[in-house]
Design a protein around this motif. Structure first.
Motif, PDB file in Angstrom:
ATOM      1  N   ARG A 111      -4.052  -0.285 -10.853  1.00 18.37           N
ATOM      2  CA  ARG A 111      -4.849  -0.390  -9.623  1.00 18.37           C
ATOM      3  C   ARG A 111      -4.494   0.723  -8.648  1.00 18.37           C
ATOM      4  N   ARG A 163      -1.724   9.386  -2.820  1.00 16.24           N
ATOM      5  CA  ARG A 163      -2.815  10.169  -2.216  1.00 16.24           C
ATOM      6  C   ARG A 163      -2.281  11.385  -1.473  1.00 16.24           C
ATOM      7  N   THR A 215      -0.028   3.690  -3.116  1.00 17.51           N
ATOM      8  CA  THR A 215      -1.290   4.408  -2.971  1.00 17.51           C
ATOM      9  C   THR A 215      -1.189   5.466  -1.882  1.00 17.51           C
ATOM     10  N   GLY A 234       0.786  -1.229   0.000  1.00 13.58           N
ATOM     11  CA  GLY A 234       0.000   0.000   0.000  1.00 13.58           C
ATOM     12  C   GLY A 234       0.817   1.277   0.000  1.00 13.58           C
ATOM     13  N   GLU A 280      -6.135   3.946  -9.809  1.00 17.93           N
ATOM     14  CA  GLU A 280      -7.578   3.934  -9.564  1.00 17.93           C
ATOM     15  C   GLU A 280      -7.890   4.089  -8.077  1.00 17.93           C
ATOM     16  N   LYS A 281      -7.126   3.409  -7.213  1.00 17.39           N
ATOM     17  CA  LYS A 281      -7.348   3.536  -5.775  1.00 17.39           C
ATOM     18  C   LYS A 281      -7.006   4.931  -5.271  1.00 17.39           C
ATOM     19  N   SER A 282      -6.139   5.617  -5.999  1.00 17.23           N
ATOM     20  CA  SER A 282      -5.764   6.981  -5.622  1.00 17.23           C
ATOM     21  C   SER A 282      -6.774   8.012  -6.108  1.00 17.23           C
TER      22      SER A 282
END
Length: 199
Positions: A144, A116, A112, A109, A147-149
């Motif tokens: 991924r 962020r 991400t 993680g 997109e998660k960010s």
């Protein structure tokens, strides 16, 4: 050490000439370089004469936009880097987000978390209006993270590379996020948290 920002688990700081070994090791892992050069490493000479001077020059030009060495907040282990720099010389409204992490840091993680934090800093303090990021279409892990960010798919495009690498026939993908969309999402999430607390 000049720290740019910290997160729960990361410290992002300016690179220094002492980071040559870190960068050579990072770019020496074929898996790290698989979607960039087909696994070929960066040479020490190129890191010393071209790559690191490029990073250091960006601090002189922009101060708070560029490439940032990523370390573990606890222990200080070098993890890789994050890129948050203008897409056009002299312009600050649009920046490119990127990252390259050691294999030992994958799946935890960190990418991400760092992305962020950079988005928040860019949209709240640095005057950034749009963030873009590109990766190979087949690089599912990186997609991924984007997109998660909070970034969204924009397009697929093909570039002429001197030498094709596995997967390049599928092209590159661009993702993007605007300050307006980021602020709207932040407001929705804040309302959601408030609703949970009131329930």
């Amino acid at each position: 050490m000049t720290v740019f920002l910290t997160t729960e688990r990361l410290v992002l700081r300016r690179f220094t000439p002492a980071d040559v070994d870190h960068l050579v090791e990072l770019d020496g892992d074929p898996e790290v370089m698989r979607h960039l050069t087909g696994g070929l490493p960066s040479t020490r000479d190129w890191v010393e004469r071209t790559l690191l001077p490029l990073y250091l020059a960006h601090y002189e030009r922009y101060g708070d936009l560029g490439w940032w060495a990523a370390e573990e907040r606890t222990g200080g282990a070098f993890l890789g880097w994050f890129e948050f720099r203008p897409t056009e010389e002299g312009e600050r409204a649009e920046v490119e987000l990127g990252y390259r992490l050691r294999r030992a840091a994958w799946g935890r993680g960190y990418a991400t978390e760092g992305a962020r934090a950079l988005l928040r800093r860019g949209f709240t303090e640095l005057g950034v209006e749009r963030v873009v990021a590109c990766t190979m279409a087949v690089n599912r892990g990186s997609r991924r993270v984007l997109e998660k960010s909070g970034l969204s798919y924009v397009r697929t495009f093909h570039e002429d590379h001197p030498e094709a690498i596995p997967g390049s026939e599928h092209g590159e993908v661009e993702y993007a996020l605007t300050a307006e969309r980021w602020r709207a999402r932040e407001a929705r999430e804040a309302r959601g948290r408030s609703g949970i607390l009131e329930a």
